[in-house]
Design a protein around this motif. Structure first.
Motif, PDB file in Angstrom:
ATOM      1  N   SER A 223       0.871  -1.148   0.148  1.00  0.00           N
ATOM      2  CA  SER A 223       0.124  -0.005  -0.069  1.00  0.00           C
ATOM      3  C   SER A 223       0.947   1.346   0.131  1.00  0.00           C
ATOM      4  CB  SER A 223      -0.862   0.074   1.064  1.00  0.00           C
ATOM      5  OG  SER A 223      -1.608   1.252   1.374  1.00  0.00           O
ATOM      6  N   LEU A 224       0.412   2.282  -0.694  1.00  0.00           N
ATOM      7  CA  LEU A 224       0.868   3.737  -0.546  1.00  0.00           C
ATOM      8  C   LEU A 224      -0.149   4.724  -0.159  1.00  0.00           C
ATOM      9  CD1 LEU A 224       2.414   3.758  -4.165  1.00  0.00           C
ATOM     10  CD2 LEU A 224       3.462   3.599  -1.986  1.00  0.00           C
ATOM     11  N   SER A 225      -1.030   4.121   0.645  1.00  0.00           N
ATOM     12  CA  SER A 225      -2.205   4.895   1.300  1.00  0.00           C
ATOM     13  C   SER A 225      -1.603   5.895   2.149  1.00  0.00           C
ATOM     14  CB  SER A 225      -3.253   3.873   1.625  1.00  0.00           C
ATOM     15  OG  SER A 225      -4.183   5.048   2.428  1.00  0.00           O
ATOM     16  N   PRO A 226      -2.093   7.176   2.232  1.00  0.00           N
ATOM     17  CA  PRO A 226      -1.582   8.184   3.214  1.00  0.00           C
ATOM     18  C   PRO A 226      -2.553   8.159   4.301  1.00  0.00           C
ATOM     19  CG  PRO A 226      -2.912   9.421   1.353  1.00  0.00           C
ATOM     20  CD  PRO A 226      -2.666   7.918   1.100  1.00  0.00           C
ATOM     21  N   ASP A 227      -3.542   7.258   4.410  1.00  0.00           N
ATOM     22  CA  ASP A 227      -4.550   7.373   5.713  1.00  0.00           C
ATOM     23  C   ASP A 227      -3.694   7.034   6.872  1.00  0.00           C
ATOM     24  OD1 ASP A 227      -6.591   8.023   3.998  1.00  0.00           O
ATOM     25  OD2 ASP A 227      -7.142   5.942   3.537  1.00  0.00           O
ATOM     26  N   ASP A 228      -4.046   7.310   7.779  1.00  0.00           N
ATOM     27  CA  ASP A 228      -3.583   7.344   9.172  1.00  0.00           C
ATOM     28  C   ASP A 228      -3.553   5.779   9.482  1.00  0.00           C
ATOM     29  OD1 ASP A 228      -2.999   9.736   9.608  1.00  0.00           O
ATOM     30  OD2 ASP A 228      -4.603  10.165  10.972  1.00  0.00           O
ATOM     31  N   GLY A 229      -2.573   5.010   9.974  1.00  0.00           N
ATOM     32  CA  GLY A 229      -2.501   3.833  10.283  1.00  0.00           C
ATOM     33  C   GLY A 229      -2.296   2.762   9.149  1.00  0.00           C
ATOM     34  N   ALA A 230      -2.511   3.328   7.806  1.00  0.00           N
ATOM     35  CA  ALA A 230      -2.161   2.324   6.677  1.00  0.00           C
ATOM     36  C   ALA A 230      -0.908   1.898   6.377  1.00  0.00           C
ATOM     37  CB  ALA A 230      -2.654   3.020   5.419  1.00  0.00           C
ATOM     38  N   LEU A 231       0.298   2.761   6.750  1.00  0.00           N
ATOM     39  CA  LEU A 231       1.355   2.642   6.568  1.00  0.00           C
ATOM     40  C   LEU A 231       2.354   2.637   7.828  1.00  0.00           C
ATOM     41  CD1 LEU A 231       2.364   4.620   3.380  1.00  0.00           C
ATOM     42  CD2 LEU A 231       2.257   2.253   3.480  1.00  0.00           C
ATOM     43  N   SER A 232       3.228   1.611   8.133  1.00  0.00           N
ATOM     44  CA  SER A 232       3.996   1.737   9.443  1.00  0.00           C
ATOM     45  C   SER A 232       5.061   2.875   9.276  1.00  0.00           C
ATOM     46  CB  SER A 232       5.012   0.489   9.404  1.00  0.00           C
ATOM     47  OG  SER A 232       5.877   0.282   8.498  1.00  0.00           O
ATOM     48  N   PRO A 233       5.437   3.348  10.145  1.00  0.00           N
ATOM     49  CA  PRO A 233       6.474   4.340  10.406  1.00  0.00           C
ATOM     50  C   PRO A 233       7.735   4.161   9.581  1.00  0.00           C
ATOM     51  CG  PRO A 233       5.505   4.181  12.553  1.00  0.00           C
ATOM     52  CD  PRO A 233       5.147   3.118  11.910  1.00  0.00           C
ATOM     53  N   LEU A 325      10.828   1.822  15.190  1.00  0.00           N
ATOM     54  CA  LEU A 325      10.453   3.355  14.639  1.00  0.00           C
ATOM     55  C   LEU A 325       8.896   3.870  15.155  1.00  0.00           C
ATOM     56  CD1 LEU A 325      12.151   5.725  13.528  1.00  0.00           C
ATOM     57  CD2 LEU A 325      11.062   5.348  11.459  1.00  0.00           C
ATOM     58  N   ASP A 326       8.706   4.923  15.884  1.00  0.00           N
ATOM     59  CA  ASP A 326       7.438   5.418  15.963  1.00  0.00           C
ATOM     60  C   ASP A 326       7.189   6.574  15.019  1.00  0.00           C
ATOM     61  OD1 ASP A 326       8.584   7.951  17.464  1.00  0.00           O
ATOM     62  OD2 ASP A 326       8.725   6.588  19.159  1.00  0.00           O
ATOM     63  N   ASP A 327       5.925   7.182  15.369  1.00  0.00           N
ATOM     64  CA  ASP A 327       5.400   8.047  14.294  1.00  0.00           C
ATOM     65  C   ASP A 327       6.158   9.195  14.538  1.00  0.00           C
ATOM     66  OD1 ASP A 327       3.611   6.671  12.847  1.00  0.00           O
ATOM     67  OD2 ASP A 327       1.930   6.806  14.538  1.00  0.00           O
ATOM     68  N   PHE A 397       7.391  23.089  12.986  1.00  0.00           N
ATOM     69  CA  PHE A 397       7.999  24.065  13.802  1.00  0.00           C
ATOM     70  C   PHE A 397       6.612  24.768  14.519  1.00  0.00           C
ATOM     71  CE2 PHE A 397       9.521  28.357  14.869  1.00  0.00           C
ATOM     72  CZ  PHE A 397      10.460  28.020  15.592  1.00  0.00           C
ATOM     73  N   LEU A 398       5.847  25.364  14.144  1.00  0.00           N
ATOM     74  CA  LEU A 398       4.817  26.304  14.672  1.00  0.00           C
ATOM     75  C   LEU A 398       3.911  25.302  15.480  1.00  0.00           C
ATOM     76  CD1 LEU A 398       4.090  29.040  12.064  1.00  0.00           C
ATOM     77  CD2 LEU A 398       5.477  29.105  14.340  1.00  0.00           C
ATOM     78  N   ASN A 399       3.327  24.240  14.525  1.00  0.00           N
ATOM     79  CA  ASN A 399       1.987  23.254  15.298  1.00  0.00           C
ATOM     80  C   ASN A 399       2.407  22.031  15.517  1.00  0.00           C
ATOM     81  OD1 ASN A 399       0.675  25.797  14.406  1.00  0.00           O
ATOM     82  ND2 ASN A 399       0.865  25.279  12.175  1.00  0.00           N
ATOM     83  N   GLY A 400       3.563  21.416  15.284  1.00  0.00           N
ATOM     84  CA  GLY A 400       3.792  19.989  15.512  1.00  0.00           C
ATOM     85  C   GLY A 400       3.158  19.156  14.696  1.00  0.00           C
ATOM     86  N   ALA A 401       2.871  19.698  13.527  1.00  0.00           N
ATOM     87  CA  ALA A 401       2.187  18.929  12.521  1.00  0.00           C
ATOM     88  C   ALA A 401       3.008  17.796  11.636  1.00  0.00           C
ATOM     89  CB  ALA A 401       1.392  19.744  11.413  1.00  0.00           C
ATOM     90  N   HIS A 402       2.759  16.630  11.836  1.00  0.00           N
ATOM     91  CA  HIS A 402       3.467  15.693  10.980  1.00  0.00           C
ATOM     92  C   HIS A 402       3.441  16.050   9.631  1.00  0.00           C
ATOM     93  CE1 HIS A 402       3.877  12.654  14.417  1.00  0.00           C
ATOM     94  NE2 HIS A 402       4.213  13.877  14.837  1.00  0.00           N
ATOM     95  N   PRO A 403       4.701  15.789   8.744  1.00  0.00           N
ATOM     96  CA  PRO A 403       4.469  15.901   7.203  1.00  0.00           C
ATOM     97  C   PRO A 403       3.491  14.999   6.636  1.00  0.00           C
ATOM     98  CG  PRO A 403       6.723  16.088   7.863  1.00  0.00           C
ATOM     99  CD  PRO A 403       5.911  15.924   9.300  1.00  0.00           C
ATOM    100  N   PRO A 404       3.001  15.341   5.542  1.00  0.00           N
ATOM    101  CA  PRO A 404       2.111  14.239   4.700  1.00  0.00           C
ATOM    102  C   PRO A 404       3.020  13.305   4.264  1.00  0.00           C
ATOM    103  CG  PRO A 404       2.138  16.248   3.662  1.00  0.00           C
ATOM    104  CD  PRO A 404       3.116  16.648   4.819  1.00  0.00           C
TER     105      PRO A 404
END
Length: 409
Positions: A223-233, A325-327, A397-404
């Motif tokens: 899978s190449l799905s960007p959905d949360d949990g679809a891919l391992s870290p 590895l974790d998220d 940096f500002l919001n702690g958002a993980h890159p897509p």
């Protein structure tokens, strides 16, 4: 499609080699001797891929137990940068090959990945294609015993010379994107236009059409799905791995032009004093304007290189952790790789635009081929705009958002 030499001879020649940077340097020196003529001719890079295959570099990342070079990504990045300094298009071909051929380890089950890499080493395949997130997926229709692949890919790297392609496809209904391995020898696959760019003329890139191309069930890697949990870290590390291929390509091309300009600059008058009856003692290399220009460009190159080295260290440590590895760790590595790619992209654009000033009007002569460094850089950076990387870094940096999970072209 290229024709591989007998696998036993090629693999036997590779086993035991450990000084891959030295091998890359020898190949780069060989490529540099006719780089200008080959680039201006713009022929399909069949000979260039053959040189890569003969050097043993194609299977550098495959574990030694499977017949490969057993090297790590730090070594692979060094090789890409070295080759790109001599010939940007060939460096791009090699970097894309490394990322795509490593895809089985990111997306497939371990036993399947091992089978793919063993076949890859035995056949000495060159890998092309692309699984970019912005590429509309091809359609993968289930049939008895496998699938049929249909659709059109707008851009793929090395598609004109590849022995295997990795592409992005989706099963009707779910729409989940999948990484799929394809043999381009099938008659339903046709390479099309798209490779007529002003730079990277030897990258054999372009569009590809698929008309009921058969795909075995075992050739669907994962899978190449960007959905949360679809891919391992761990699978998520595919993104920073690709970003750092881009960074090393940019740094390599910048290295190559700086080296060329240094040699040319020693043989001409200072471009900043074209009418001076008494040029600087010692020639252009003592001109303070030339020294200042080289100082600024050297700082840009070294700063971007240092950041890339930091990102490579983080990535290799993350790859070593594997599925532990974790998220959050994956996100930190991805952000650092995005920052490194942005810095390398900006440095390469600045260097390839300004370095020619140190040569002056002589840099415009086609026989020198100095323009190819700028054209190769801009062709690449237009496909990978730096603004996207800066936004990812800023959001983290500002919001702690993980890159897509966004795979590059």
């Amino acid at each position: 499609m290229t024709t591989a030499p007998p696998a036993d001879k090629t693999v036997a020649a590779v086993i035991g080699r450990s000084d891959w940077p030295h091998i890359a340097r020898e190949l780069a020196d060989d490529l540099a001797t006719d780089a200008v003529e080959r680039e201006q001719a713009g022929k399909p890079p069949l000979d260039e891929v053959a040189r890569l295959r003969e050097s043993g570099l194609l299977t550098l990342l495959v574990p030694a137990a499977l017949g490969g070079g057993g090297a790590d990504w730090r070594t692979a990045y060094t090789v890409v940068r070295t080759v790109a300094a001599a010939d940007g298009a060939v460096g791009h071909l090699l970097g894309s090959h490394y990322f795509l051929s490593y895809g089985a380890r990111f997306f497939a089950a371990p036993d399947r990945a091992a089978r793919v890499e063993r076949a890859f080493t035995a056949g000495q395949w060159y890998w092309g294609g692309g699984i970019a997130s912005n590429e509309p997926p091809l359609m993968l229709t289930p049939t008895v015993g496998g699938y049929l692949l249909d659709g059109h890919q707008r851009y793929g790297s090395g598609v004109g010379v590849a022995d295997r392609l990795v592409v992005r496809a989706a099963v009707p209904g779910t729409g989940e994107p999948l990484a799929v391995l394809v043999d381009p020898a099938h008659p339903g696959l046709v390479s099309g236009a798209g490779g007529d760019t002003f730079g990277q003329r030897l990258a054999a890139a372009g569009s590809v059409g698929f008309d009921s191309v058969p795909v075995a069930a075992d050739d669907v890697l994962g899978s190449l799905s960007p959905d949360d949990g679809a891919l391992s870290p761990f699978a998520g590390l595919a993104v920073p791995t690709a970003r750092l291929v881009s960074a090393q390509f940019c740094l390599g091309v910048a290295d190559g032009l700086l080296g060329e300009v240094r040699e040319h600059g020693r043989a001409v008058h200072s471009p900043w004093q074209p009418f001076s009856p008494q040029p600087w003692p010692g020639g252009p290399s003592q001109d303070p304007y030339v020294l200042t220009a080289f100082g600024e460009l050297a700082v840009a190159a070294r700063a971007a290189s240092a950041l890339a080295d930091q990102a490579v260290t983080a990535l290799t440590q993350g790859l070593a952790r594997g599925h532990d590895l974790d998220d959050e760790e994956c996100a930190e590595i991805a952000v650092l790789a995005s920052a490194a790619e942005a810095a390398a992209s900006r440095a390469a654009q600045e260097i390839t635009s300004r370095a020619l000033d140190a040569v002056g009007a002589h840099a415009a002569f086609a026989r020198h081929g100095l323009d190819r460094f700028w054209r190769d850089t801009r062709t690449h950076t237009l496909r990978e705009p730096v603004a996207h990387r800066l936004r990812e870094v800023g959001d983290y940096f500002l919001n702690g958002a993980h890159p897509p999970f966004s795979l590059p072209a």
